[in-house]
Design a protein around this motif. Structure first.
Motif, mmCIF file in Angstrom:
data_model
loop_
_atom_site.group_PDB
_atom_site.id
_atom_site.type_symbol
_atom_site.label_atom_id
_atom_site.label_comp_id
_atom_site.label_asym_id
_atom_site.label_seq_id
_atom_site.Cartn_x
_atom_site.Cartn_y
_atom_site.Cartn_z
ATOM 1 N N LEU A 47 -4.678 -6.284 -2.986
ATOM 2 C CA LEU A 47 -4.314 -4.986 -2.704
ATOM 3 C C LEU A 47 -3.735 -4.337 -4.480
ATOM 4 O O LEU A 47 -2.715 -4.579 -5.123
ATOM 5 C CB LEU A 47 -3.595 -4.106 -1.612
ATOM 6 N N PHE A 48 -5.070 -3.101 -4.933
ATOM 7 C CA PHE A 48 -4.116 -2.700 -6.205
ATOM 8 C C PHE A 48 -4.381 -0.953 -5.817
ATOM 9 O O PHE A 48 -5.133 -0.341 -4.886
ATOM 10 C CB PHE A 48 -5.523 -2.839 -7.270
ATOM 11 N N ALA A 66 4.119 -3.354 -5.166
ATOM 12 C CA ALA A 66 4.189 -2.051 -4.843
ATOM 13 C C ALA A 66 6.286 -2.660 -4.836
ATOM 14 O O ALA A 66 6.177 -4.398 -4.991
ATOM 15 C CB ALA A 66 4.394 -1.726 -3.256
ATOM 16 N N GLY A 67 6.585 -1.776 -5.876
ATOM 17 C CA GLY A 67 8.202 -2.350 -5.638
ATOM 18 C C GLY A 67 9.324 -1.178 -5.735
ATOM 19 O O GLY A 67 8.455 0.061 -6.003
ATOM 20 N N GLY A 68 10.569 -1.484 -6.144
ATOM 21 C CA GLY A 68 11.950 -0.551 -6.548
ATOM 22 C C GLY A 68 12.933 -1.191 -7.044
ATOM 23 O O GLY A 68 13.834 -1.866 -6.908
ATOM 24 N N LYS A 85 6.401 -0.261 2.482
ATOM 25 C CA LYS A 85 5.716 1.212 3.500
ATOM 26 C C LYS A 85 6.092 2.448 2.903
ATOM 27 O O LYS A 85 5.039 2.974 3.069
ATOM 28 C CB LYS A 85 6.727 1.147 4.480
ATOM 29 N N GLU A 86 6.417 2.278 2.184
ATOM 30 C CA GLU A 86 6.823 4.257 1.362
ATOM 31 C C GLU A 86 5.498 4.171 0.539
ATOM 32 O O GLU A 86 5.149 4.860 0.238
ATOM 33 C CB GLU A 86 7.786 3.775 0.019
ATOM 34 N N GLU A 87 5.321 2.892 0.238
ATOM 35 C CA GLU A 87 3.935 3.246 -1.529
ATOM 36 C C GLU A 87 2.671 2.987 -1.036
ATOM 37 O O GLU A 87 2.183 3.252 -1.312
ATOM 38 C CB GLU A 87 4.181 2.442 -2.486
ATOM 39 N N THR A 88 2.886 2.290 0.406
ATOM 40 C CA THR A 88 1.352 2.368 0.934
ATOM 41 C C THR A 88 1.458 1.956 2.410
ATOM 42 O O THR A 88 -0.260 2.218 2.599
ATOM 43 C CB THR A 88 0.916 0.458 0.470
ATOM 44 N N SER A 123 -6.415 1.514 5.913
ATOM 45 C CA SER A 123 -5.029 2.258 6.710
ATOM 46 C C SER A 123 -3.708 2.500 5.823
ATOM 47 O O SER A 123 -2.968 3.281 5.167
ATOM 48 C CB SER A 123 -4.223 1.414 7.522
ATOM 49 N N VAL A 124 -4.363 2.912 4.526
ATOM 50 C CA VAL A 124 -3.875 2.534 2.909
ATOM 51 C C VAL A 124 -3.632 4.109 2.745
ATOM 52 O O VAL A 124 -4.354 4.672 2.974
ATOM 53 C CB VAL A 124 -4.052 1.529 2.096
ATOM 54 N N SER A 125 -1.838 3.746 2.215
ATOM 55 C CA SER A 125 -1.694 5.636 2.421
ATOM 56 C C SER A 125 -1.153 5.790 0.732
ATOM 57 O O SER A 125 -1.003 4.664 0.042
ATOM 58 C CB SER A 125 -1.098 6.350 3.740
#
Length: 166
Positions: A47-48, A66-68, A85-88, A123-125
């Motif tokens: 996933l990109f 994804a991260g932080g 969850k927040e980013e994708t 279903s990616v957001s």
């Protein structure tokens, strides 16, 4: 809303009772913990996420993670699940810790994970102001994608190692 991080020493040990305020963080502070996750679909496609043009650093680039920062009171695994969850908009059952390293220049400890999903690829957001698109890249197309598209340099290095592309 003020974001708080737990403070760590240079040896990755949490410093009890000490916090870092994100908005005032500087490299004069103690270390903080950062997580990143590379997400593969059950067919091994990567996933990109496409970074928004509003991003200050690397706008319009693709990123494979994804991260932080880990929030105060969170552990690494909880944080990486939250960030994913927040980013994708996606979740994963199983996480594999790939590697850890520390960057004294930025006073950060990093935990890099690999996760898999069987979620519908559509279903990616997107996170407003952060991302505005996505693409799943099959392993056999990965070398070509990394050569032709603008991808975060750290992701290019990591993916070439993980997929044996050099």
């Amino acid at each position: 809303m003020t974001e708080l991080w737990d403070a760590y020493d240079e040896n990755r040990q949490r410093i009890p009772g000490k916090s870092i305020v994100r908005e005032t963080f500087s490299t004069a502070d103690d270390f903080h913990l950062v997580v990143e996750v590379l997400l593969l679909h059950e067919d091994n496609a990567v996933l990109f996420m496409h970074r928004s043009s509003e991003k200050e650093i690397f706008p319009g680039y693709y990123e494979a993670t994804a991260g932080g920062s880990v929030l105060q009171g969170e552990d690494s695994e909880t944080a990486v699940r939250r960030e994913l969850k927040e980013e994708t908009g996606l979740e994963t059952g199983r996480l594999q810790l790939l590697f850890q390293y520390s960057d004294p220049q930025y006073h950060s400890h990093f935990d890099h994970y690999l996760a898999r999903t069987d979620a519908d690829k559509n279903s990616v957001s997107y996170q407003k102001g952060e991302t505005d698109g996505h693409v799943w890249v099959a392993p056999e197309d990965l070398a070509d994608f990394l050569e032709k598209e603008n991808v975060l340099p750290a992701n290019v290095t990591e993916l070439k190692i993980l997929f044996g592309l050099e």
